[in-house]
Write a protein that holds these residues in place. Structure first.
Motif, PDB file in Angstrom:
ATOM      1  N   LYS A 177      46.276  61.181  89.486  1.00  0.00           N
ATOM      2  CA  LYS A 177      45.835  62.507  88.914  1.00  0.00           C
ATOM      3  C   LYS A 177      46.699  63.491  89.790  1.00  0.00           C
ATOM      4  CE  LYS A 177      41.188  61.980  88.203  1.00  0.00           C
ATOM      5  NZ  LYS A 177      39.909  62.008  88.654  1.00  0.00           N
ATOM      6  N   THR A 178      46.711  63.349  91.019  1.00  0.00           N
ATOM      7  CA  THR A 178      47.331  64.403  91.784  1.00  0.00           C
ATOM      8  C   THR A 178      48.891  64.736  91.319  1.00  0.00           C
ATOM      9  OG1 THR A 178      48.188  62.834  93.442  1.00  0.00           O
ATOM     10  CG2 THR A 178      46.076  64.042  93.811  1.00  0.00           C
ATOM     11  N   LEU A 179      49.447  63.925  90.693  1.00  0.00           N
ATOM     12  CA  LEU A 179      50.801  64.167  90.429  1.00  0.00           C
ATOM     13  C   LEU A 179      51.107  64.558  88.891  1.00  0.00           C
ATOM     14  CD1 LEU A 179      51.991  60.524  91.489  1.00  0.00           C
ATOM     15  CD2 LEU A 179      52.451  62.744  92.661  1.00  0.00           C
ATOM     16  N   PHE A 180      49.967  65.058  88.296  1.00  0.00           N
ATOM     17  CA  PHE A 180      49.944  65.574  86.887  1.00  0.00           C
ATOM     18  C   PHE A 180      49.971  67.209  87.113  1.00  0.00           C
ATOM     19  CE2 PHE A 180      48.505  61.652  85.409  1.00  0.00           C
ATOM     20  CZ  PHE A 180      49.565  61.230  84.229  1.00  0.00           C
ATOM     21  N   LEU A 181      50.689  67.926  86.163  1.00  0.00           N
ATOM     22  CA  LEU A 181      50.499  69.451  86.447  1.00  0.00           C
ATOM     23  C   LEU A 181      49.351  69.781  85.662  1.00  0.00           C
ATOM     24  CD1 LEU A 181      54.406  70.214  86.086  1.00  0.00           C
ATOM     25  CD2 LEU A 181      53.047  70.008  88.181  1.00  0.00           C
TER      26      LEU A 181
END
Lengths: 362, 487
Positions: free
Chosen positions: A39-43
């Protein structure tokens, strides 16, 4: 892993700067449970389709594929690494005039090897933008085949943020009349990499661009080896690459522009620049031209060096501390390549990744 | 042996296209390549034991090697067993007068502006040498005069076979030090079977009193297909050397694999110029020389300098990368090149600048001109070692395309390990614009003269580096090489 990897060797001219040792080590590394939340890697600012691949396997929990299909991709390629990527992957196929911005694909690896093929087919005048992020470790191997029909436009941005291991990317694209492909890569992780690309401008007035920035430190080796092939007249191509190497690392850029016999009035431009932050670091450049037509405009420029002393002095004279001045100039140096990204949110995210890297390295 | 000689003679005569009925004095080694051939060559030259051992070592090494295939060249398979590796330096077939000369060659001589008497020397007309010497230099024997002058200066200028006998220590010290025996396939072959070549030693502080080119041109002998050159400039010495000739050179040997080694010690300078105009084959690519040359200079001393200048217009295939290893502090390497390819010629040429010394500098100016259906590649390497501070390099590669069936390629490698280095590379590809042609033609030039003018302008930066007397001929040579490529 039992099978012996049949890898290219550095004795082969196209692979002389390749880091196959790191690739092999990554491929045989023991899997560990990934501590990264995809999740943290999506903008967040982009609300387009999202896909997550964990160790090369589609993960529906963190995905909302929309028009992107997860399916078997079986196109053949002869590329020694690309041909390993067969089986299940993703497919984006758009009809005439369709537009899908903001597609995001996240790849998280936990060790060992994983291979994912992909295919992007844009119909006439369709537009799409795809952003890919690599994180984790292990050997991530990708083959992406791109077919752009007349007048279509694809913006492709890829960032390599794996902490270690190896990422190999193979892009094969065909760009038809008046279509446009822009690919930008950022290597700002701790992994080794090989970005391999072949873009064929197969229609009159096609536009192709492949570029990016490779930032290396430690004993890391990153490499790009791309070919832009002008097969038809009036095509335009740009290859803007920047390499920053610190510590004992090596960054290598090999970019080739080929102009076929009848591809008159081609406009090709290559700009490869390297920046060395330490004495033991290495930058390798190879801006190559292969021209068979006589009415073309092809230029390439390549430079390697350190930051301009005068520019540093100027900034310091305006009150900036030396470290800040260096960071600012390096930021601008890398920015040349990242500015080609069309979507503002993606561009800013890439620039932030580069800045994080620079802060740690400088 | 007798039959073999007869067979060899027949072969040699057949390849001479003009069909001279000549008394060629040949002494052939049997066809093919084996240890025996190497021993034969060494024995024939009366070489000492260490030289034979050196050759044999190279030959054994060569058998384990493979021909390089990375160049952008289409080289037909070469049968190394189907060739002669030794023939005594032969007398050129003598002509009664210039009228007997192949009219094609005569026409070229005239265009180059070579004086009649010198033409006779080049063509090997009976009794010409003496006349030429008298006419040009007003002395009985120019060779003797030159030799005396060189001896007074202490310069050693010998064929390499003579040098091996007369100055074994010097030769032993430097032979194979710049281009090691195992360097590459063709260089190793040369080590095993080199026929002859030149040895130059310029002692400390001596400025060689003449351009060795001048001497060489008058005394040009056919040194065979595997030439070996070694030039050593001791501390503070200077020498300028020119190899080759603008006049078209026909040779029955298809394969040429020469090795040139240069050594420059502290404050020494070597200027090495090449004009290469071997037979390029006919317009369909039939025949022609394969020119696989390894040339390398070692700038070993502080402030040493080596400058390579080359004008390459001949040969069917050229594979040649004159290089500089810049070990000395403040050493300088330069490479100026014009390569012209026409018809079916292929050239893959460039340079390597290896910077190991502090403050070393290099300049590379390469001009490639392709016409017809030819391929012209610049391939170069600039490498900066981790301890080489403040290295500067500037590279410029320009390509000019005449016609739309030819190819121009640029393959520069840049490998840098020191941040203080400043490396710049620029390249352009262009054609002769219609505007340029129109302008030149409306001033009264015909099309060929206009093209020649523009091409010479394109290559000017390189031509000005040539010794003066050759610059003029080289300009004309460019024009001749491109004849029939426009219009």
């Amino acid at each position: 892993m039992s099978e012996v990897l049949d890898l290219p060797t550095t004795r082969q001219e196209g692979w002389r700067w390749a880091d196959m040792a790191t690739l092999e080590a990554a491929a045989t590394s023991a899997p560990a449970s990934p501590a990264i939340d995809p999740k943290t890697l999506f903008l967040d600012t982009l609300d387009g389709p999202r896909l997550t691949f964990i160790d090369g396997i589609f993960e529906p929990a963190h995905s909302r594929p929309g028009p992107v299909q997860v399916t078997a991709i079986g196109e053949a390629t002869e590329h020694p690494l690309g041909r390993r990527a067969a089986g299940e992957g993703w497919l984006l196929s758009l009809d005439k005039g369709a537009a899908v911005p903001g597609i995001q694909i996240v790849h998280v690896g936990s060790g060992g090897e994983n291979h994912v093929p992909a295919r992007i087919e844009l119909g006439e005048d369709a537009t799409a933008s795809v952003t890919e992020t690599f994180a984790g470790s292990g050997w991530a191997n990708r083959l992406t085949q791109i077919v752009l029909a007349r007048g279509s436009r694809l913006m492709r941005s890829v960032r390599l943020l794996q902490t270690d291991g190896f990422v190999s990317i193979r892009d094969e694209a065909t760009v038809a009349q008046a279509a446009s492909l822009v690919s930008v890569f950022l290597g700002a992780g701790g992994m080794g990499s090989r970005i391999d690309g072949e873009i064929r401008l197969a229609g009159e007035g096609a536009y192709g661009e492949m570029g990016g920035a490779l930032l290396t430190r430690g004993s890391q080796k990153q490499e790009a080896a791309v070919v832009l092939r002008h097969a038809e007249p009036d095509g335009t191509s740009r290859q803007v690459w920047r390499a920053v190497a610190a510590d004992m690392s090596t960054a290598s850029l090999a970019a080739r522009a080929e102009v076929a016999r009848d591809a008159q009035r081609t406009d090709g431009e290559q700009s490869l620049r390297g920046l060395l932050l330490n004495r033991s670091a290495t930058v390798n450049l190879k801006p190559e031209l292969e021209i068979f037509a006589d009415d073309v405009k092809c230029a390439h420029g390549a430079t390697v060096g350190e930051l301009d002393e005068r520019a540093l002095f100027y900034l310091q004279s305006r009150g900036l501390p030396p470290a800040r001045a260096r960071a600012l100039l390096t930021h601008a140096f890398v920015g040349d390549a990242l500015d080609r990204i069309g979507e503002e949110a993606v561009r800013e995210a890439f620039a932030a990744d580069a800045d994080t890297w620079l802060e740690e390295a400088l | 042996m007798a039959t073999k000689n007869a067979e060899a003679l027949a072969a040699a005569n057949k390849k001479y296209e003009w069909g001279f009925s000549s008394e060629v004095e040949q002494d052939f080694a049997p066809k093919g390549l084996s240890e025996d051939t190497v021993r034969f060559i060494s024995a024939k030259k009366g070489e000492p034991e260490w030289m034979l051992d050196w050759r044999l070592k190279a030959f054994r090494l060569w058998q384990t090697m493979e021909a390089p295939d990375w160049a952008k060249l289409d080289i037909p398979p070469i049968d190394y067993q189907d060739a002669y590796y030794y023939a005594e330096p032969k007398k050129k077939p003598e002509l009664k007068s210039l009228d007997e000369l192949d009219p094609e060659i005569r026409r070229t001589y005239a265009k180059l502006g070579i004086p009649i008497e010198e033409q006779k020397v080049l063509a090997g007309v009976e009794g010409a040498r003496k006349v030429a010497v008298d006419a040009v230099f007003d002395s009985v024997s120019v060779a003797t005069t030159f030799r005396k002058e060189l001896e007074e200066a202490g310069v050693i200028f010998l064929s390499i076979s003579e040098a091996i006998k007369q100055h074994p220590d010097l030769v032993k010290k430097w032979l194979g030090k710049v281009v090691p025996q195992r360097d590459n396939y063709f260089a190793t072959l040369n080590c095993a079977v080199f026929s002859d070549g030149t040895f130059v030693y310029v002692p400390k502080g001596v400025r060689c009193p003449m351009e060795l080119s001048t001497y060489f041109r008058i005394n040009a002998e056919n040194t065979g297909q595997f030439e070996r050159t070694l030039i050593v400039a001791d501390e503070g010495a200077y020498v300028s050397y020119l190899e080759g000739c603008t006049a078209p050179m026909r040779d029955e040997n298809q394969l040429h694999a020469a090795v040139v080694e240069l050594v420059a010690l502290d404050d020494a300078e070597i200027k090495y110029s090449t004009v290469q105009n071997w037979y390029p084959g006919d317009e369909n690519g039939k025949g022609g020389i394969y020119n696989f040359v390894t040339k390398r200079a070692l700038c070993q001393g502080r402030n040493s300098k080596v400058s390579w200048t080359q004008v390459e217009t001949g040969s069917a295939i050229t594979w040649k990368y004159p290089s500089c290893v810049l070990n000395g502090e403040n050493s300088v390497g330069e490479f100026y090149s014009v390569a012209v390819t026409n018809n079916r010629q292929q050239a893959d040429t460039g340079t390597k600048m290896i910077h190991n010394g502090k403050n070393s500098r290099s300049t590379i100016i390469s001009k490639g001109i392709s016409a017809g259906r030819s391929d012209n590649t610049y391939r170069g390497l600039v490498r900066v070692g981790p301890n080489a501070e403040n290295v500067r390099n500037f590279t410029q590669c320009d390509s000019l395309l005449l016609g739309d069936r030819c190819g121009a390629h640029t393959v520069p490698y840049i490998e840098v390990k020191n941040p203080s280095a400043q490396i710049e590379h620029e390249a352009t590809t262009s054609k002769i614009s219609d505007d340029q042609l129109f302008y030149a033609m409306q001033r009264g030039l015909d099309q060929e003269a206009a093209v020649a003018l523009i091409v010479n302008g394109f290559a000017k930066e390189v031509l000005k580096e040539l010794p003066m007397e050759f610059a003029v001929e080289a300009q004309k040579l460019l024009a001749i090489s491109l004849e029939g490529s426009v219009g």
